[in-house]
Scaffold this motif. Structure first.
Motif, short mmCIF file in Angstrom:
data_model
loop_
_atom_site.label_atom_id
_atom_site.label_comp_id
_atom_site.label_asym_id
_atom_site.label_seq_id
_atom_site.Cartn_x
_atom_site.Cartn_y
_atom_site.Cartn_z
N ALA A 1 0.94 -1.00 -0.14
CA ALA A 1 -0.23 0.04 0.13
C ALA A 1 0.76 1.34 0.14
CB ALA A 1 -0.81 0.02 1.16
N ARG A 2 1.91 1.18 0.86
CA ARG A 2 2.65 2.43 0.80
C ARG A 2 3.36 2.60 -0.33
NH1 ARG A 2 4.86 2.89 7.25
NH2 ARG A 2 2.97 2.55 8.07
N THR A 3 3.89 1.44 -0.96
CA THR A 3 4.57 1.56 -2.17
C THR A 3 3.76 2.30 -3.31
OG1 THR A 3 5.90 -0.49 -1.93
CG2 THR A 3 5.93 0.29 -3.99
N GLU A 4 2.33 1.81 -3.22
CA GLU A 4 1.47 2.42 -4.17
C GLU A 4 1.22 3.86 -3.93
OE1 GLU A 4 -2.94 1.14 -6.06
OE2 GLU A 4 -2.64 0.84 -3.84
N VAL A 5 1.20 4.23 -2.60
CA VAL A 5 0.92 5.75 -2.36
C VAL A 5 2.40 6.38 -3.05
CG1 VAL A 5 1.53 7.38 -0.34
CG2 VAL A 5 0.02 5.38 -0.21
N TYR A 6 3.41 5.88 -3.29
CA TYR A 6 4.60 6.62 -3.88
C TYR A 6 4.17 6.53 -5.28
CZ TYR A 6 9.52 7.78 -5.01
OH TYR A 6 10.39 8.31 -5.41
N TRP A 7 4.06 5.30 -5.83
CA TRP A 7 4.34 5.18 -7.36
C TRP A 7 2.96 5.44 -8.09
CZ3 TRP A 7 9.13 5.04 -9.44
CH2 TRP A 7 9.96 4.52 -9.07
N CYS A 8 1.76 5.30 -7.51
CA CYS A 8 0.59 5.55 -8.44
C CYS A 8 -0.43 5.55 -7.58
CB CYS A 8 0.24 3.97 -9.08
SG CYS A 8 -0.85 4.11 -10.22
N PRO A 9 -0.63 6.79 -6.94
CA PRO A 9 -1.87 7.32 -6.01
C PRO A 9 -3.01 7.70 -6.69
CG PRO A 9 -0.12 8.91 -5.89
CD PRO A 9 0.34 7.93 -6.90
N ILE A 10 -3.50 6.55 -7.65
CA ILE A 10 -4.80 6.98 -8.36
C ILE A 10 -5.82 5.88 -8.02
CG2 ILE A 10 -5.71 7.17 -10.78
CD1 ILE A 10 -2.69 7.67 -11.56
N LYS A 11 -7.02 6.70 -7.75
CA LYS A 11 -8.11 5.60 -7.63
C LYS A 11 -8.44 4.69 -8.81
CE LYS A 11 -10.52 8.14 -3.76
NZ LYS A 11 -9.94 9.34 -3.94
#
Length: 201
Positions: free
Chosen positions: A145-155
């Motif tokens: 989840a934290r990796t996604e926050v950094y790389w791709c924070p798109i709903k």
């Protein structure tokens, strides 16, 4: 988004109510924490021991198919241990580079069911196994989840079942400016929804 902020505040309020209810329930079941140990009152522990089913009786009364399937269940320990160590190595190497707060693994792996006197040794081993696998799954999910926050924070355009807690702060699908603003805001490191800085561990 004031409406979203209000909903988040309501969710935090509900979480506080749940924790208060769990505390009340602990008091009803008459156990307390002493130096990280769980201690039951003596009469409660005595009652638990009286309810316990012995390991041999438990084993011989079990459904034979369940006993035969046990090696399949326990074989999963291999991929779980591998992913556990691999993800620990990943976040140790990459998170400092990205400026992402590290996930505290010990917050997700909780082993306390062995304190229950009504469980026999087989049940305690089963509980420890479940605690480990579910804890690893939760730990890995938070790292991802934290990796996604950094790389791709798109709903996503479609509804996501059981999204992680950081998902609510992602840019809306199709909101290009919102996405670029999110990425720009992480140049000095990732700040999570709870406000923790990149130095948090």
């Amino acid at each position: 988004m004031p409406e979203l902020a209000e909903l988040m505040d309501k969710m935090k309020g509900v979480e506080a109510e749940i924790e208060a209810e769990l505390t009340r329930r602990r008091e009803e079941l008459r156990f307390r924490f002493e130096r990280r140990r769980i201690v039951f009152e003596q009469d409660i522990e005595k009652l638990q021991r009286a309810i316990k089913v012995g390991a041999s009786k438990y084993l011989f009364s079990a459904n034979p198919l369940i006993v035969l399937s046990a090696p399949v269940i326990y074989s999963l320990i291999i991929p779980f241990v591998l992913i556990d160590f691999w993800v620990m190595a990943y976040q140790a190497i990459c998170f400092p580079i990205y400026g992402i707060p590290k996930v505290r693994r010990r917050d997700y792996l909780v082993f306390d069911r062995h304190h229950l006197a009504y469980l026999n040794i087989i049940e305690k081993v089963n509980c420890a196994y479940c605690s480990y696998c579910n804890g690893v799954a939760a730990f890995v999910r938070e790292v991802a989840a934290r990796t996604e926050v950094y790389w791709c924070p798109i709903k996503h355009a479609r509804r996501v079942l059981g999204p992680h807690p950081h998902y609510v702060g992602f840019a809306d699908f199709g909101d290009a400016e919102g996405f670029r603003a999110k990425i720009e805001g992480m140049k000095d490191g990732v700040k999570l929804d709870d406000g923790r800085s990149p130095t948090a561990v």
